[in-house]
Each structure stands twice: as structure tokens, then as C-alpha cells.
Enzyme design. Structure first.
Site, PDB file in Angstrom:
ATOM      1  N   MET A 169      -5.642  -6.330   8.470  1.00 34.92           N
ATOM      2  CA  MET A 169      -5.254  -5.467   9.576  1.00 34.92           C
ATOM      3  C   MET A 169      -6.062  -4.170   9.544  1.00 34.92           C
ATOM      4  SD  MET A 169      -1.289  -6.413   9.765  1.00 34.92           S
ATOM      5  CE  MET A 169      -1.288  -7.074   8.130  1.00 34.92           C
ATOM      6  N   TYR A 207       9.494 -33.960 -22.773  1.00 38.15           N
ATOM      7  CA  TYR A 207       8.085 -33.817 -22.407  1.00 38.15           C
ATOM      8  C   TYR A 207       7.847 -34.144 -20.937  1.00 38.15           C
ATOM      9  CZ  TYR A 207       7.668 -38.938 -22.516  1.00 38.15           C
ATOM     10  OH  TYR A 207       7.819 -40.276 -22.264  1.00 38.15           O
ATOM     11  N   ARG A 243      -2.799   3.509   8.596  1.00 36.22           N
ATOM     12  CA  ARG A 243      -3.170   2.339   7.798  1.00 36.22           C
ATOM     13  C   ARG A 243      -2.020   1.352   7.728  1.00 36.22           C
ATOM     14  NH1 ARG A 243      -4.568   4.905   2.126  1.00 36.22           N
ATOM     15  NH2 ARG A 243      -5.890   3.054   1.977  1.00 36.22           N
ATOM     16  N   CYS A 250       6.921 -39.325 -16.335  1.00 37.23           N
ATOM     17  CA  CYS A 250       5.511 -39.699 -16.261  1.00 37.23           C
ATOM     18  C   CYS A 250       5.079 -39.926 -14.818  1.00 37.23           C
ATOM     19  CB  CYS A 250       5.223 -40.926 -17.113  1.00 37.23           C
ATOM     20  SG  CYS A 250       6.137 -42.378 -16.591  1.00 37.23           S
ATOM     21  N   HIS A 308     -16.479  -7.373   1.722  1.00 39.05           N
ATOM     22  CA  HIS A 308     -15.451  -8.278   2.235  1.00 39.05           C
ATOM     23  C   HIS A 308     -15.690  -9.706   1.739  1.00 39.05           C
ATOM     24  CE1 HIS A 308     -13.857 -11.007   5.416  1.00 39.05           C
ATOM     25  NE2 HIS A 308     -12.799 -10.231   5.266  1.00 39.05           N
ATOM     26  N   LYS A 343       0.844  -1.196   0.000  1.00 37.07           N
ATOM     27  CA  LYS A 343       0.000   0.000   0.000  1.00 37.07           C
ATOM     28  C   LYS A 343       0.881   1.248   0.000  1.00 37.07           C
ATOM     29  CE  LYS A 343      -3.633  -0.330   2.642  1.00 37.07           C
ATOM     30  NZ  LYS A 343      -4.226  -0.477   3.990  1.00 37.07           N
ATOM     31  N   SER A 399      11.639 -42.671 -20.124  1.00 36.75           N
ATOM     32  CA  SER A 399      10.604 -41.964 -19.384  1.00 36.75           C
ATOM     33  C   SER A 399      10.872 -42.177 -17.895  1.00 36.75           C
ATOM     34  CB  SER A 399       9.227 -42.493 -19.773  1.00 36.75           C
ATOM     35  OG  SER A 399       8.240 -41.856 -19.005  1.00 36.75           O
ATOM     36  N   GLY A 438      -8.283  -6.871   4.305  1.00 37.04           N
ATOM     37  CA  GLY A 438      -8.992  -6.866   5.577  1.00 37.04           C
ATOM     38  C   GLY A 438      -8.246  -7.526   6.707  1.00 37.04           C
ATOM     39  N   ARG A 485      -3.854  -1.392  -5.894  1.00 39.10           N
ATOM     40  CA  ARG A 485      -3.037  -2.615  -5.810  1.00 39.10           C
ATOM     41  C   ARG A 485      -3.445  -3.506  -6.967  1.00 39.10           C
ATOM     42  NH1 ARG A 485      -6.131  -4.336  -0.364  1.00 39.10           N
ATOM     43  NH2 ARG A 485      -8.150  -4.683  -1.275  1.00 39.10           N
TER      44      ARG A 485
HETATM   45  P1  ADP Z   1      -7.524  -1.975   3.928  1.00 37.84           P
HETATM   46  O1  ADP Z   1      -6.143  -2.476   4.031  1.00 37.84           O
HETATM   47  O2  ADP Z   1      -8.484  -2.764   4.728  1.00 37.84           O
HETATM   48  O3  ADP Z   1      -7.943  -1.713   2.545  1.00 37.84           O
HETATM   49  P2  ADP Z   1      -7.203   0.859   4.219  1.00 37.84           P
HETATM   50  O4  ADP Z   1      -5.943   1.321   4.838  1.00 37.84           O
HETATM   51  O5  ADP Z   1      -7.290   0.967   2.763  1.00 37.84           O
HETATM   52  O6  ADP Z   1      -7.517  -0.590   4.728  1.00 37.84           O
HETATM   53  O7  ADP Z   1      -8.338   1.700   4.897  1.00 37.84           O
HETATM   54  C1  ADP Z   1      -9.666   1.368   4.832  1.00 37.84           C
HETATM   55  C2  ADP Z   1     -10.483   2.509   4.353  1.00 37.84           C
HETATM   56  O8  ADP Z   1     -10.307   3.644   5.141  1.00 37.84           O
HETATM   57  C3  ADP Z   1     -10.127   2.955   2.968  1.00 37.84           C
HETATM   58  O9  ADP Z   1     -10.818   2.216   2.040  1.00 37.84           O
HETATM   59  C4  ADP Z   1     -10.586   4.382   2.942  1.00 37.84           C
HETATM   60  O10 ADP Z   1     -11.908   4.441   2.530  1.00 37.84           O
HETATM   61  C5  ADP Z   1     -10.459   4.798   4.364  1.00 37.84           C
HETATM   62  N1  ADP Z   1      -9.306   5.675   4.485  1.00 37.84           N
HETATM   63  C6  ADP Z   1      -8.036   5.319   4.701  1.00 37.84           C
HETATM   64  N2  ADP Z   1      -7.229   6.395   4.697  1.00 37.84           N
HETATM   65  C7  ADP Z   1      -8.017   7.458   4.462  1.00 37.84           C
HETATM   66  C8  ADP Z   1      -7.795   8.856   4.342  1.00 37.84           C
HETATM   67  N3  ADP Z   1      -6.571   9.358   4.419  1.00 37.84           N
HETATM   68  N4  ADP Z   1      -8.839   9.654   4.100  1.00 37.84           N
HETATM   69  C9  ADP Z   1     -10.075   9.120   4.007  1.00 37.84           C
HETATM   70  N5  ADP Z   1     -10.362   7.828   4.115  1.00 37.84           N
HETATM   71  C10 ADP Z   1      -9.357   6.996   4.352  1.00 37.84           C
HETATM   72 MG    MG Z   2      -7.944  -0.389   1.405  1.00 41.83          MG
HETATM   73 MG    MG Z   3      -9.337  -2.677   6.720  1.00 37.88          MG
END
Ligand code: ADP
Ligand code: MG
Ligand code: MG
Length: 932
Positions: A114, A904, A103, A884, A465, A32, A816, A112, A349
Site C-alpha cells: 500500500m 512417531y 503511511r 504413515c 522491491h 508499522k 501404524s 510495498g 519490523r
Molecule cells: P512501506 O510500507 O512501503 O515501507 P512506508 O510507510 O515505510 O511504506 O513509507 C515509505 C517510505 O517513505 C519510507 O521508507 C520513508 O523513507 C518515507 N517516509 C515515510 N514517512 C516518512 C517521514 N515521516 N519522514 C520522511 N520520510 C518518510
Molecule cells: Mg517502509
Molecule cells: Mg510503499
């Protein structure tokens, strides 16, 4: 370079501004973080921020008392100062506050896995500032209560339900169902309650100091790397420290999608991840923040509706999507927020998608010129293709669905309903198939996904999710089936008037979103044109040919459909085992002498010939390699114990038959005495003789079984040894093969039989069989008056054969490798014993990395193979060499086979597509191949 980097030049740099971080270094910055840096640097509108490296995380986790590295918070301070300058705001400044998100993100995306904290920097002092700044009291209180809950959960470890309960109570009290109907006043009340929750749960007040908030959050993110969810995920997907080690932390300026109706938040895929179609795909919510879209709390709208609601924003979104794909040259999964009419990208990503869509996008992106054909081949994990071979619901089924949801992840499956992940796991362990049914799923349900055949939710969209995780696992998912009312506590689901209970069977079809009661039949999948084309490209690139192991017409037909370039192994003994042949085979074994044996063989030959003709025709003009009889012949007889028992039973039956006869005789006497008028029917005449001959036959078999007994059959009287002691058996098979070829030729089929001798140790053995072959070949050419081409070759499955490869190649035209036996003989392990007794422990303790019967042991067995190829080709440069064994279908083993220059690999039919792709990838990456 920023101030931070200069100031700490001597110490380790733990923080990197988005403006300077290396977008390629995912190991250091996490996926990320690296992408946030990269996007910032190519001019995409990303809210400013910085990354704390995975290195800092690892250092933290190594410390005894879990302390942050000494320099870290100083560097964070410096970064925040820079952020304050860039945004003109102040962290903790009530008049003009800077709010942050914290984040997580490791080198590999773990959706999802962390938690993210939003709105960090809010406290009692800054809140009035936010109200003043935005002129939106409701928004400010809403943000505040979200922050308290998220922070409480992530950094302080308070369960969601502690917050959800009072929250729902207030909604109920007010008669409100939608969060959007809550007023500023109510959010304020909720915030106060939440602060109390924190105090009573932790015994401390909610931290007011913004740097303390930040520090606790960073620690919590680091700590989450060791959380159960994250560990489970890494284990399931075999993510090693090599691939991802520790998580980075991204600290970023907040933007708000919940400040009014010119705000929104959304997620998108640059192409449809379910089908691969090149269209805008995704969902958004007006006036919402963060996880609202993915969490399934409100059901979001499909992205095309943005064309009406915010036409300008839609245009910008299309251009964002194009820029992302053009830059990354890969399907992207992105997140965005619109704040007062300004579009921000929050994440991108590489998109996870199912195999169908991976194949289609590979093909289309390459045709569009976005990537090369080779890249198209390399971006698919060969094992994933197995998903495409999953069954589909029978289109003939007339059953009507009971509910309908979004087609979130294609594929069909049936199973018992379970309502929570733990139950799913229990049921799976008990051998049941289950469908996990939830209102919505959360990251902590992950083990339920592993256990279930499919997932059904009543809320949430195609990017919820549930949908994302199911797709990444290739499991069927129907999401947002709103007609279903799930009551998790009562363990029921209501659809109209029907109430479903745990244990009821349902079927879901993730390709169209239908849900059915009961189990619906499935049909085999269709091999798509796209896959055909793609594998065609693979064949052009690869040097290895892909053959199939097939002993039946069904398997051969399937192999042919899947693109096998011939049959690499046909085991004739499988043909012997069929119902109509076994008695003949037994006669052959029981034969007292050559004459009797020949009589049985004469009856077997036309049957074998017929089998071979069928195989030759279906594979024509491709080669068909037939292995002469291999297993010890007692395998065709019942075992000793069983025979002894049967004889016992028959002897009892003989007594009974005798008894019945005696009864009959006595009846004659009784009749004369008066009362008995009707005599019962006598037991079938000759019954006694029948039983006697059955006993004789079984006794004969028993004697033979005892005579054939071997202490170690695997190393005993089998393979070419049989052919030498009973040459008439091999002769019959060779004749059947060559006659079949001759007859196919007459029918106009170009066929190419290859006769293969198993278990060869010495050149003399091979010569012995070769002489029979030459004799029969001459006979048949004369008899049919044609020229017959064929090949003669040897299995290489004992160590001596490897060592004598140079000599064997004088006689054989092909080798073989039978790597099942070769692995057994190299390790001196018997497979069954090893797998049942000690191999699991070996793997667990890393004494052996993999089970060598599944993954070719390249260092030992592989080394022998390499030598044999080498020496064999010294004698005969154009020697054809294949494998084989079962390992022949595994991508890793295929890389090795490519590396040592095999001609092969041969694998089971369903693995042929996988092997074709793997062979192309092996070729494309052969320069990087190393054997350590
Ligand atoms: P995940 O790894 O679960 O995708 P993220 O770090 O992307 O977690 O955060 C989850 C959500 O939080 C993002 O989808 C976004 O909508 C919101 N978010 C994260 N950072 C910001 C930010 N700087 N401003 C507004 N919303 C944010
Ligand atoms: Mg995200
Ligand atoms: Mg999350």
C-alpha cells in the site's frame, strides 16, 4: 492520556499518539504503527505522530457510501493540535509549516502493498514558507513535485506514467540523466506541469486545503486495503481476516533526507537476510527521500560506505541496530532518515529472510544469548526448510556468466525470459518456466513474482522491491545487473553486443549474482551444518520420533541423511514393480497351483532378502517397518483392454509370419523357373512357435485378469485378505525379512525389523499372520543359530480396526495409522474420485475446510485415531503407535499426532527435516493446543 482520549472517552477512540499506543497491539494499530509507538516509548528517535486504528478502517469499509466514521476527523484534528504543540510548527502555516507523511500498515507486513504519501501539507501558500524556512529553493520544489505526483497517484488514482512522461521529457530536453542534476527552476516547471496533469486527469484543481488533503489521503489508504495488489497478496500468502483485518494509517511529522549532503535515507537489516551473517547490512542514498532507495531509481550504496561519508552517523546507526535487536529479540528490517546530521528511525519490523538465513540467525542469536533455544526453534516455519532442499547450480559447469548483478536472493533457476508480469503469468499458465526480467520491479508486478522461477533486474540494490519480495518468497533474484540494458517496450535486453529476446533461456544464480545464457545443470543441495545442529536441538525437545517412508536405497539414504530415526513404512510392492522382478511376480500370479506358485516365490525370495538387507544395513540400528504385500494382485498385470489389443496384434503378426513362410515355399518354385538367382533370407526359423507361445501367454494373462476382476478393488481382495488366501506369499516375505535380519546380524549389524500387516479388520486375521511369523521365526533362529529380535504390528486403516484396537493390541506390538485409507473409509470417499470431482468445490464453499487427504481431518479421522490409541494402550500401555499416511509430514497434522500421544510420524524423505522441526514446535506449544 492525551486530550483526545479524554474528550472522546464516551465514543470510540480511533487515534493513538505514538507516545501512548500499545506497541503490542498490532491488530489494532497495524504492525508499522505499533512499532512506531513502541520505538517512541523506548526512547528511539522517531519523528512524532499518531496512528489511526484498523477499527476506523473497518468501519469505513463497512459504510455504504464509504464515509469516514463521524468522530474520526475530530480526533485527527486534536492529534494534529498536539503534534503542532510538540513540534512548534503549524499544519498549513506558511511561516512555519508542519509537513506530514501518511503511511499505511496492517497487522502483518505486506511489503510495498500500500502506498505512502509524503510531504502532505504543501500547497501554493505554504511553499514559499518552506523555501524561506530551509533557504533551499531547489529542495522545496523537489518536495512539492514529489507530493503532487504521490498524492495524484494514491489519493486521486492518476497513473504514474502521466507524471513520468513529462518529467522524462524535461530531463531529455535538458540533457540530464540524474535527478540530482535538476535545478530548482526545472523542479518548479515540473511542479506546474504536474498540477496541470492533475487538473486534466481529474477535472478539478489540486486540493489546496491541507485538511482536505489529509482526509482524502486517509480514505485512499483505507481504500487500498481492497486494491487488487493487496487482495492478491493476501490470497497468495493465505492471510485471513483473523491475521490481519484492515489497515491502520500512520500520520507522522516529515523529516528530510534530501535537504543536502548531510542528509540521507536508508534501509537496513540487523543481519544479512540472504546468509544470516551477523553484520551491518543495508543501503543508503545521500540527499534523497523516501522510496528512492527501495524503488531502484538510483542505485544505492552499501551501508559500510557510510563509515567514510558520515562516520558519526554510521556509529549511531550501529547503535540503533543493536538497540532494535536487543529490544525485539528478532532480526529487524528498519528504515531511517538522516536530516542535517540527525538520525531518525522511521520504521522497524521483523525481517523477512530466506530459510538459510533464518536457520543461521536462529542458531547464532541463541548462542549469543539473545533468545533461548526453544525460541530459536519456534521462529522458523517448518515448511520454509523446503527451500534448503532446492538444487544449486552445478559447480562443475564451466560456462561463463554473461552478466553479473547483486546476489539478492539465493537459489538458482532457469527459464524463458519475459519482460512483464502479465506475460509471466500467461507463460506460467501455459506450463512454461520463466524468469521475469525488468529494469526494476514495482508492487504491481507481484503476480509476475508468483509466476516466475526467478527475477532479474538491471537496477536497484539488495533492498530493492525485487530483492525483498523474492526473498520473502524464497525465489532466486539477481538485482541491479547494470550491464544489462532492458528495453521493456521492445521486449529485448542488451548485454554488450548480445541482444536477448523474449523466449530466450537464461539461468540466474541468486547466491552470487551471476546470469548465464541457456540452462545450466543443477546439483542437489547440501544439508548445512547449521541446520543439522538446529534439528539436533529439535530432536532433543520433541517427544515424537520422525521416521521416513522409503522403499528404495536412494530414498533410505536420503532419509538417513535428513535425520530419519528409522523407516516407518517400506512398501514391498514397490520392490515387486522393478524391471527384473515383475516377470517373477507375474509368474507367481499366473501359477496354476500351489507348486507352481511356490516355484515363483522361491525365485523372488532371495531378491527381496537382498533388498531388505540393504535397507537394514543403511538404517542400522534404527527400526525398519516392512509392510507385507498390500495391493490387489491384478495391479501387477496389464489391464484387460491392453491385453486384448496385444493379443490382436500378435494374431496379425502370426498371419504375417505364416505369409512369410508361404512366400518362402513359393520362392522354391519360382527359382526353378529361371530368373530368380538370390533368395531372400527366410524369416527366423521357429518364428511361428515364438508368436504362438506369446499369444498363449497373453491369453493366459487375460483369463487371469478377468478372473481377478473386482468391482471395487480398493475394498476388495487386498492386504491381509491376500495373505490369508495365499499364505505362501506372506510366508515368503516374512522369511525374506527374517533371513535378511539374521544375515545382517551375522555381518555384525544391529537390526530391528518390524513386520506390519495391512488392512486388518479383526483380531483373527492378525493372529493368522502372527502364527506364520512365529513359525518362520522359530525356523530361522534354529537355522542361523541366533536369537532374532523383531516386532509385529498392524496397520490401522479401517474403521473396524479402530473400534477393535483394544483386541488388536493383544496381538500387535505396534500400530501404524494408514491415514490415506482411513480417511477414505471414514468419509466413504474414494480419493481419486473425490479430488477430481467434488473436493475442490467443497473447499471453495467451505463445506470442508481442507482437503482431508492432504491435511489430516482431526475432527473425524483424528477422533477415531484418538480412540484407537486410547483403547490400544489400555490393553498394552507401552504400545508403539505411529502414522504413515501422507499427512504425517504436515506440521498441523504433526501437532495433532503429538497431542494424542503418538510415538512417531513417518513421512517421505524430503519432509523429514520439516517434520523434525514441526515435532519440536508441537511439543513446545502443546499446552496451547485446542481441538474445537
Ligand atoms: P512501506 O510500507 O512501503 O515501507 P512506508 O510507510 O515505510 O511504506 O513509507 C515509505 C517510505 O517513505 C519510507 O521508507 C520513508 O523513507 C518515507 N517516509 C515515510 N514517512 C516518512 C517521514 N515521516 N519522514 C520522511 N520520510 C518518510
Ligand atoms: Mg517502509
Ligand atoms: Mg510503499
Amino acid at each position: 492520556m492525551t486530550a483526545t482520549a479524554t474528550a472522546t472517552a464516551k465514543t470510540t477512540a480511533y487515534t493513538y499518539s505514538f507516545k501512548e499506543g500499545d506497541g503490542k497491539n498490532k491488530k489494532l494499530l497495524g504492525g508499522k504503527g505499533a512499532n512506531l509507538c513502541e520505538m517512541t516509548q523506548i526512547g528511539i528517535n522517531v519523528p512524532p505522530g499518531f496512528v489511526i486504528s484498523t477499527e476506523a478502517c473497518l468501519n469505513y469499509l463497512e459504510t455504504k457510501n464509504q464515509e469516514l466514521p463521524a468522530e474520526l476527523m475530530d480526533q485527527v484534528h486534536d492529534q494534529i493540535k498536539t503534534l503542532e504543540q510538540d513540534t512548534g510548527k503549524g499544519f498549513g502555516d506558511a511561516d512555519n509549516m508542519l509537513l506530514l507523511s501518511v503511511r499505511s500498515g496492517s497487522a502483518l507486513s505486506m511489503p510495498g502493498m500500500m502506498d505512502t504519501i509524503l510531504n502532505l501539507g504543501l500547497n501554493k501558500a505554504t511553499l514559499p514558507g518552506l523555501i524561506k524556512q530551509t533557504g533551499n529553493e531547489r529542495f522545496a520544489w523537489d518536495s512539492y513535485r514529489r507530493f503532487i505526483q504521490l498524492f495524484g497517484k494514491v489519493a486521486l488514482g492518476i497513473g504514474d506514467e502521466e507524471f513520468d512522461k513529462p518529467f522524462n521529457a524535461i530531463k531529455k530536453r535538458e540533457g540530464i540523466t540524474e535527478d540530482t542534476d535538476l535545478s530548482a527552476e526545472l523542479f518548479r516547471e515540473i511542479s506546474d506541469i504536474f498540477l496541470d496533469v492533475v487538473r486534466s486527469e481529474t477535472g478539478k484543481a489540486f486540493p489546496e486545503d491541507v485538511y482536505q488533503q489529509l482526509q482524502l489521503s486517509v480514505k485512499a489508504v483505507f481504500q487500498s486495503w481492497l486494491g487488487k495488489r493487496a487482495i492478491d497478496y493476501r490470497r497468495e500468502f493465505k492471510i485471513t481476516a483473523d491475521m490481519a483485518n484492515g489497515t491502520a494509517v500512520n500520520i507522522q511529522t516529515m523529516v528530510f533526507g534530501n535537504m543536502g549532503d548531510d542528509c540521507a535515507t536508508g534501509v537496513g537489516f540487523t543481519r544479512n537476510p540472504g546468509t544470516g551473517e551477523n553484520v551491518m547490512f543495508g543501503e543508503f542514498l545521500i540527499n534523497a527521500q523516501g522510496e528512492d532507495v527501495v524503488a531502484g531509481i538510483r542505485t544505492p550504496k552499501p551501508v559500510h560506505e557510510l563509515t567514510n561519508e558520515m562516520p558519526q552517523m554510521y556509529k549511531e546507526l550501529v547503535s540503533l541496530r543493536d538497540r532494535l535487536e536487543n529490544h525485539y529479540k528478532e532480526v529487524q528490517d528498519y528504515e531511517y532518515t538522516i536530516e542535517n546530521g540527525v538520525l531518525f528511525c522511521l520504521q522497524t519490523r521483523d525481517g523477512k529472510m530466506n530459510a538459510t538465513s533464518r536457520v543461521r540467525t536462529s542458531l547464532e542469536m541463541s548462542n549469543e544469548g539473545l533468545i533461548t533455544r526453544n525460541q530459536a526453534l519456534l521462529r522458523i516455519n517448518p515448511e520454509e526448510l523446503e527451500q534448503l532442499l532446492h538444487p544449486l547450480l552445478d559447480p562443475e559447469s564451466k560456462q561463463a556468466p554473461i552478466a553479473h548483478g547483486l546476489p539478492a536472493s539465493p537459489g538458482a533457476s532457469s527459464g524463458y525470459i519475459v519482460f512483464d508480469a502479465d506475460r509471466a503469468e500467461l507463460a506460467r499458465d501455459a506450463g512454461e518456466k520463466v524468469i521475469l526480467v525488468r529494469e526494476e520491479t514495482k508492487p504491481e508486478d507481484i503476480h509476475g513474482f508468483f509466476a516466475a522461477e526467478g527475477v532479474l533486474t538491471s537496477r536497484g540494490g539488495k533492498t530493492s522491491h525485487a530483492a525483498v519480495v523474492a526473498r520473502s518468497m524464497g525465489k532466486p533474484c539477481v538485482a541491479g545487473a547494470e550491464g544489462i540494458d532492458v528495453d521493456v517496450e521492445k521486449h529485448t535486453a542488451k548485454i554488450g553486443d548480445t541482444v536477448l529476446h523474449e523466449g530466450d533461456v537464461i539461468t540466474i544464480d541468486g547466491a552470487n549474482g551471476n546470469v548465464y545464457l541457456g540452462e545450466i545443470d543443477t546439483v542437489p543441495p547440501k544439508f548445512s551444518d547449521e541446520l543439522r545442529t538446529l534439528l539436533g536441538w529439535a530432536d532433543e525437545v520433541a517427544t515424537l520420533k520422525i521416521m521416513s517412508n522409503a522403499d528404495t536405497m536412494d530414498a533410505a539414504a536420503k532419509a538417513s541423511d535428513y535425520g530419519a530415526m528409522g523407516i516407518g513404512l517400506c512398501r514391498t510392492e514397490r520392490m515387486f514393480n522393478a524391471q527384473d522382478r515383475l516377470p517373477l511376480v507375474i509368474d507367481m500370479i499366473l501359477a496354476k497351483d500351489k507348486v507352481e506358485r511356490q516355484a515363483a516365490l522361491d525365485r523372488l525370495r532371495p531378491i527381496q532378502r537382498g533388498d531388505f538387507k540393504d535397507l537394514f544395513k543403511i538404517m542400522s540400528p534404527r527400526p525398519v517397518t516392512i509392510r507385507l504385500l498390500d495391493p490387489p494382485i491384478h495391479e501387477f498385470l496389464p489391464n484387460e483392454k491392453q491385453l486384448e489389443q496385444e493379443i490382436e496384434h500378435l494374431k496379425c503378426l502370426r498371419d504375417t509370419v505364416n505369409g512369410v513362410n508361404d512366400l518362402m515355399n513359393t520362392m522354391q518354385l519360382l527359382k526353378r523357373q529361371a530368373d530368380v538367382k538370390e533368395l531372400p533370407k527366410p524369416f527366423a526359423p521357429g518364428g511361428r512357435e515364438l508368436v504362438d507361445s506369446a499369444i498363449a501367454k497373453k491369453q493366459q494373462m487375460l483369463l487371469k485378469v478377468r478372473e481377478l476382476f473386482e468391482v471395487n478393488p480398493m475394498l476388495g481382495h487386498r492386504g491381509v485378505r491376500l495373505g490369508i488366501t495365499y499364505p505362501e506369499i506372506y510366508e515368503m516375505q516374512i522369511r525374506a525379512i527374517l533371513e535378511a535380519a539374521a544375515e545382517c546380524n551375522k555381518d555384525g549389524f544391529d537390526v530391528c525389523p518390524e513386520i506390519m500387516v495391512p488392512q486388518v479388520c479383526t483380531g483373527k486375521e492378525l493372529l493368522w499372520v502372527r502364527e506364520i511369523v512365529d513359525q518362520v521365526h522359530a525356523d530361522i533362529e534354529a537355522q542361523y543359530k541366533i536369537k532374532l529380535k523383531f516386532k509385529f504390528g498392524s496397520m490401522i486403516e479401517v474403521v473396524r480396526a479402530c473400534m477393535r484396537a483394544g483386541r488388536l493390541a493383544e496381538i500387535a506390538e505396534f500400530f501404524s495409522f494408514g491415514t490415506n485409507d482411513l480417511t477414505q473409509s471414514t468419509f466413504s470417499f474414494s480419493r481419486e474420485d473425490a479430488e477430481n470431482k467434488f473436493l475442490p468445490l467443497y473447499e471453495e464453499n467451505n463445506i470442508l475446510q481442507d482437503n482431508p487427504f492432504e491435511t489430516l481431518d482431526v475432527k473425524g479421522v483424528g477422533r477415531l485415531m484418538e480412540i484407537a490409541v486410547d483403547w490400544g494402550r489400555k490393553t498394552k500401555p507401552d504400545l508403539k503407535v505411529g502414522i504413515c499416511g501422507e499427512q504425517g509430514g504436515h506440521p498441523e497434522s504433526i501437532r495433532f499426532c503429538n497431542h494424542i500421544g503418538l510415538t512417531y510420524v513417518s513421512c517421505s524423505a524430503p519432509r523429514v527435516p520439516i517434520a523434525r522441526l514441526a515435532a519440536a514446535q508441537a511439543k513446545l506449544t502443546e499446552k496451547d493446543y485446542t481441538l474445537e
